[in-house]
Every structure is written in C-alpha cells, then in structure tokens.
Motif scaffolding. Structure first.
Motif: not given
Length: 235
Positions: A37, A129, A135, A228
């Motif tokens: 995060r 994610t 995100f 990602n």
C-alpha cells in the motif's frame, strides 16, 4: 550484507548452495501488505509521511464493523483529506475486524503475537491491487505524474513509469506490451467517455482537470498495470 544482494545468482552458486544455506544470494519474496500500500501511495505522490500521531481510518468497505459492533456501535467513520494517505503503520486497527486489504496480504489480526508472518498467493490479493479504491486512486495520481513529468511521448512516459516502480529500464518487449495496453485503453475510453469519468471519479483526491479524461484514464490503466507487476510487488 546478504539482505542487500539480488535474488539473481550464478549457476555456480546454485550448484554449490542450492538451498541457500550459505546465504549466497538474497531471498526473493512478496512485500508485506503495509509495504504494498505504501509503495503505491509513494509512487503516486499521495503518501503522507508525517510521523507520529493518532491512528487514521483510510478507505474500507462500507459496514465493516457492523457485524462485530455491539448494537451497531462503534461505527467505522472514514477519515478524509491527508489522513487517507498516512503510512499504513498508522491505520487504525480493530482486532475483531482488521483492515481487509491488510489481512488479505497476510497481516496478523494482532489478537496474539506472531513470530513470522505467512506469505500466501491468492486471487483476492490481485483483486485488491486492481480494484481497491486506494489503489485505483493511486494509479490515477501516478498517471498524472507520468503525463506531467514523464516526457512528451508515450514511449518516454512508459519508460519513466516502469523505471519508477522497478528501478530499472524496461526491455523493448516490455515497452511493446505496455504500448499495446495503452493503445487499447485509449481506444476504449475515447469511444466511451462515461467509462473514463467513472474511473477517474474513484477516490477523494482531486484529479488534474487539465489532462483530457480519456487520456488520463488510459494512463491510469498503465499505472495500474505497472503497480500490479510481480516485480513491483516483490522484493
């Protein structure tokens, strides 16, 4: 020290020390949930690195505490502004209902002491994610960073974004894959302006209105793809 070594190693090292008992190479492992995060927030420019202070309540699913609260109380009241982007160590922790995005990445519930965290690999982690508000918002802001400071051409911006996340220059093949993703997203959002607006509306931070919505949405998809990457999520 070994912790600073790359997980890449020589053939001789693998033959002489296949189990790494002699610590001849650094370990390769997925980052902890807090680091994942914080990395996304840092790359986007949203991270608030203020030290100390009370815990904060960033984005979480609605009704999070409803099932564990006594008579519906206390309720989860999300924070706003800069508090949304504090480092993950400051996230308020309710032991009977821990932050889901942290738990999915194997953060302990804090009901008891844990000597070593487990590391699992599940589809739920990719859903966080790719789809979690924090995100998506980070991807949008990272996209603005690429457009504003990454160069004048798409190739320069792709290279800049990849280098930001991985600390290396992309290969020609990696650039080609990202370019295909960008071209596909550009085509989609030019044909569907409403979809672009919906994507850019995720999260409370204001967007850069000077960047056309379809262009920013396409770069948001690129930023999300980079965030990602296995290389981004792995030490």
């Amino acid at each position: 020290g070994t912790y600073r070594q790359s997980s890449a190693s020589t053939t001789e090292s693998y033959h002489s020390d296949p189990d790494n008992r002699l610590i001849s190479r650094g370990p390769r492992f997925r980052l902890q949930g807090e680091f994942i995060r914080d990395t996304a927030l840092a790359l986007s420019g949203l991270l608030n690195d203020t030290m100390g202070g009370a815990g904060v309540k960033p984005y979480q699913p609605s009704g999070l505490w409803a099932e564990v609260g006594l008579g519906g109380n206390p309720r989860f009241n999300q924070d706003h502004g800069d508090k949304l982007y504090r480092r993950s160590i400051y996230t308020y922790w309710k032991r009977s209902a821990p932050p889901p995005s942290m738990q999915i990445f194997d953060a302990p519930t804090r009901e008891k002491c844990i000597v070593q965290r487990a590391r699992t690999n599940t589809p739920l982690q990719a859903l966080v994610t790719l789809n979690d508000t924090q995100f998506i918002e980070a991807s949008r802001h990272m996209a603005e960073r690429l457009v504003r400071g990454g160069g004048n051409t798409s190739q320069e911006r792709l290279r800049y974004g990849f280098r930001l996340a991985t600390s290396r220059n992309p290969t020609a093949q990696e650039i080609a894959v990202l370019k295909r993703i960008f071209d596909s997203a550009s085509k989609k959002y030019k044909a569907n302006p409403e979809a672009a607006k919906q994507l850019l509306a995720v999260g409370e931070a204001k967007r850069d209105e000077s960047i056309p919505a379809d262009e920013l949405a396409a770069w948001t998809i690129i930023a999300s793809s980079i965030l990602n990457l296995d290389e981004t999520l792995t030490r």
